[in-house]
Design a protein around this motif. Sequence first.
Motif, PDB file in Angstrom:
ATOM      1  N   ARG A 474       0.813  -1.217   0.000  1.00 47.88           N
ATOM      2  CA  ARG A 474       0.000   0.000   0.000  1.00 47.88           C
ATOM      3  C   ARG A 474       0.843   1.263   0.000  1.00 47.88           C
ATOM      4  NH1 ARG A 474      -1.881   4.065   2.636  1.00 47.88           N
ATOM      5  NH2 ARG A 474      -0.301   3.693   4.217  1.00 47.88           N
ATOM      6  N   GLU A 475       2.074   1.180   0.551  1.00 47.47           N
ATOM      7  CA  GLU A 475       2.934   2.349   0.609  1.00 47.47           C
ATOM      8  C   GLU A 475       3.736   2.567  -0.669  1.00 47.47           C
ATOM      9  OE1 GLU A 475       2.779   0.120   3.219  1.00 47.47           O
ATOM     10  OE2 GLU A 475       1.452   1.449   4.345  1.00 47.47           O
ATOM     11  N   HIS A 480      -2.343   5.062  -5.065  1.00 43.80           N
ATOM     12  CA  HIS A 480      -2.845   6.396  -4.746  1.00 43.80           C
ATOM     13  C   HIS A 480      -4.131   6.264  -3.942  1.00 43.80           C
ATOM     14  CE1 HIS A 480       0.088   8.086  -7.553  1.00 43.80           C
ATOM     15  NE2 HIS A 480      -0.294   7.152  -8.424  1.00 43.80           N
ATOM     16  N   ASN A 481      -4.108   6.873  -2.757  1.00 46.84           N
ATOM     17  CA  ASN A 481      -5.265   6.803  -1.847  1.00 46.84           C
ATOM     18  C   ASN A 481      -5.685   5.360  -1.604  1.00 46.84           C
ATOM     19  OD1 ASN A 481      -5.431   9.654  -1.669  1.00 46.84           O
ATOM     20  ND2 ASN A 481      -6.618   9.727  -3.568  1.00 46.84           N
ATOM     21  N   SER A 482      -4.666   4.505  -1.435  1.00 41.28           N
ATOM     22  CA  SER A 482      -4.849   3.078  -1.126  1.00 41.28           C
ATOM     23  C   SER A 482      -5.460   2.286  -2.270  1.00 41.28           C
ATOM     24  CB  SER A 482      -5.708   2.907   0.138  1.00 41.28           C
ATOM     25  OG  SER A 482      -5.095   3.520   1.253  1.00 41.28           O
ATOM     26  N   VAL A 483      -5.494   2.860  -3.490  1.00 43.43           N
ATOM     27  CA  VAL A 483      -6.081   2.169  -4.633  1.00 43.43           C
ATOM     28  C   VAL A 483      -5.009   1.980  -5.701  1.00 43.43           C
ATOM     29  CG1 VAL A 483      -7.808   2.260  -6.489  1.00 43.43           C
ATOM     30  CG2 VAL A 483      -8.383   3.075  -4.190  1.00 43.43           C
ATOM     31  N   TYR A 484      -4.923   0.736  -6.195  1.00 45.88           N
ATOM     32  CA  TYR A 484      -3.997   0.417  -7.279  1.00 45.88           C
ATOM     33  C   TYR A 484      -4.811   0.171  -8.557  1.00 45.88           C
ATOM     34  CZ  TYR A 484      -0.386  -1.962  -9.983  1.00 45.88           C
ATOM     35  OH  TYR A 484       0.503  -2.325 -10.958  1.00 45.88           O
ATOM     36  N   THR A 507      -8.291  -2.155  -4.098  1.00 40.55           N
ATOM     37  CA  THR A 507      -8.206  -1.381  -2.857  1.00 40.55           C
ATOM     38  C   THR A 507      -7.369  -2.165  -1.845  1.00 40.55           C
ATOM     39  OG1 THR A 507     -10.359  -0.357  -3.245  1.00 40.55           O
ATOM     40  CG2 THR A 507      -9.487  -0.288  -0.993  1.00 40.55           C
ATOM     41  N   GLU A 509      -5.866  -2.598   1.863  1.00 41.16           N
ATOM     42  CA  GLU A 509      -6.009  -2.221   3.258  1.00 41.16           C
ATOM     43  C   GLU A 509      -4.630  -2.124   3.911  1.00 41.16           C
ATOM     44  OE1 GLU A 509     -10.334  -4.352   4.040  1.00 41.16           O
ATOM     45  OE2 GLU A 509      -8.549  -4.977   5.145  1.00 41.16           O
ATOM     46  N   ASP A 510      -4.538  -1.196   4.856  1.00 38.61           N
ATOM     47  CA  ASP A 510      -3.239  -0.959   5.506  1.00 38.61           C
ATOM     48  C   ASP A 510      -2.968  -2.020   6.560  1.00 38.61           C
ATOM     49  OD1 ASP A 510      -1.832   1.179   7.931  1.00 38.61           O
ATOM     50  OD2 ASP A 510      -0.855   0.563   6.087  1.00 38.61           O
ATOM     51  N   LEU A 544      -1.028   4.051   8.022  1.00 39.75           N
ATOM     52  CA  LEU A 544      -2.194   4.856   8.352  1.00 39.75           C
ATOM     53  C   LEU A 544      -2.644   4.563   9.777  1.00 39.75           C
ATOM     54  CD1 LEU A 544      -4.296   4.395   5.061  1.00 39.75           C
ATOM     55  CD2 LEU A 544      -2.774   6.301   5.645  1.00 39.75           C
TER      56      LEU A 544
END
Length: 646
Positions: A474-475, A480-484, A507, A509-510, A544
């Motif tokens: 996710r990082e 972008h905004n947790s969406v690939y 999407t 999740e962190d 996050l």
Amino acid sequence: MQPGTPLVLCVLLSQVLLLTSAEDLDCAPGFQQKLFHINQPIEFIKDQSVLNLTFSDCKGNEKLRYEVSSPYFKVNSDGGLVALRNITAVGRTLFVHARTPHAEDMAELVIVGGKDIQGSLQDIFKYARTSPVPRQKRSIVVSPILIPENQRQPFPRDVGKVVDSDRPEGSKFRLTGKGVDQEPKGIFRINENTGSVSVTRTLDREAIATYQLFVETTDANGRTLEGPVPLEVIVIDQNDNRPIFREGPYVGHVMEGSPTGTTVMRMTAFDADDPATDNALLRYHIRQQTPDKPSPNMFYIDPEKGDIVTVVSPALLDRETLENPKYELIIEAQDMAGLDVGLTGTATATIVIDDKNDHSPKFTKKEFQATVEEGAVGVIVNLTVEDKDDPATGAWRAAYTIINGNPGQSFEIHTNPQTNEGMLSVVKLLTVNATDPDSLQHQTIRYSVYKDPAGWLNINPINGTVDTTAVLDRESPFVHNSVYTALFLAVDSGNPPATGTGTLLVTLEDVNDNAPVIHPTVAEVCDDAKNLSVVILGASDKDLHPNTDPFKFEIHKQTVPDKVWKISKINNTHALVSLLQNLNKANYNLPVMVTDSGKPPMTSVTDLRVQVCSCKNSKVDCNAAGHLRASLAAALLTTLFTLACL
């Protein structure tokens, strides 16, 4: 030298007036006898008289003082040389210096024995090559002049004399060479009428050890009558330089469990004094070991070579049971062969006990359970292990392998480099379906990846099944905004072929897979500061909430002494580092540990470099560390601005 071999003690007269006949002068200032031959017993006996020295300044010897270069001997007021303790040897050479307000002289004593006698006597007589032996066509008589360095006022002072037994009336002496009319000029001069040579200031053997001068006689018009004749001035060394360690910092490594006697490192010091004398003869020893457990004598240093070796059993050299795997030794070098009268210099040796892979990883429990929903991907469970090896080395890093139960290759496992956990993941995401309105043509559709920025995905060209080829992060800068976002193509078999594009949004999740980091990592503080605040530290985390702040700041106390440093919380993201006492001017590394609020939490340890500087008259002196001050100022400005915005 074989035990019982007789020694010969030779005293060489220097700096005295050499005469070609007894008619030139009635009294020659200085030591009156040139050479002594003494058969010595096996050792010098305490308070035993070795020989008698006869010195005269030709004016009554008022306030006569003797100085001996060796601490083992002294000269009584009557000229008797006596030993101060029982000894077997004192080195090759020592000097006796006699002084009155009217004259001074230096006698050289050479201790030789056995096979060394012939060579040593040759060394002695080399100073007498210009002695007053009658020679044809030469009447100028000179003798080498020996002058101790670091002489004190008054100056100028006479140090020798040149004699011309056949000098015409009205002729004059002239002195030339380096130290007279060549740089450094004006150190020596000669009385043009009497031939007395004098020195005008203090000499430093470490700057110039010998001077090669020339003497000649001239007529009234300055024309040379005889000469030039060489005159050598030898500067006698005094013990005026301390040993110094010039090659630091000194850091050595030794593997845990190493056998007793393993060499760790070598430490050698430099002494600017004469290497042919005891003034530069160094001996080494360990003054202090920190920490002093499990033994106060973990290491030994060879007193002559400076080699540091282990002296404890391999069982005690166990990194996992040591209070601290790093030792600091204060090493002292002392000249005069280690005698109490010698000068000393010290340096710190840091010895690190390196880890070896002597512990196997063990799972923290026998069974790990996880539930996977249909269509779910990503990490489903973290497998935890314990390993007593050093986390900073490869011996600690676990490598996980799925050995059975994965026939369809639906799962894979990777190691978390921060926690050493095994991250078990589902690697199959979904099936992409495409339809073609030209149903009567009975066309087939093939699938392909159009845009996959991170290269994480793969698609089956026939059935459209999408699976992952790597761990999704996710990082990553591609998220972008947790969406690939990825694009796929569907191409039919028509002529010409038609193409359709599909977008896949993943999407993520962190999870708490990033440890927090601190900033800044350098700081300065005055050594006499009344306010002992050092620096405000901030922490940041790529994860996050709730896997970030509030952060917990701590000092890594395993490697830092208590009652020196303190760290206090300011808010959820910042803390204040302060001193509990003033420290000496130096560089200090303070290990700061910061922990986030994730479950399980992530922790990192960072060395904060603190420079303790001298601050006088609004000027900060940190030994050419200006670039550190500049970067620190910028870091502090950023930190304070962040605090103001909270």
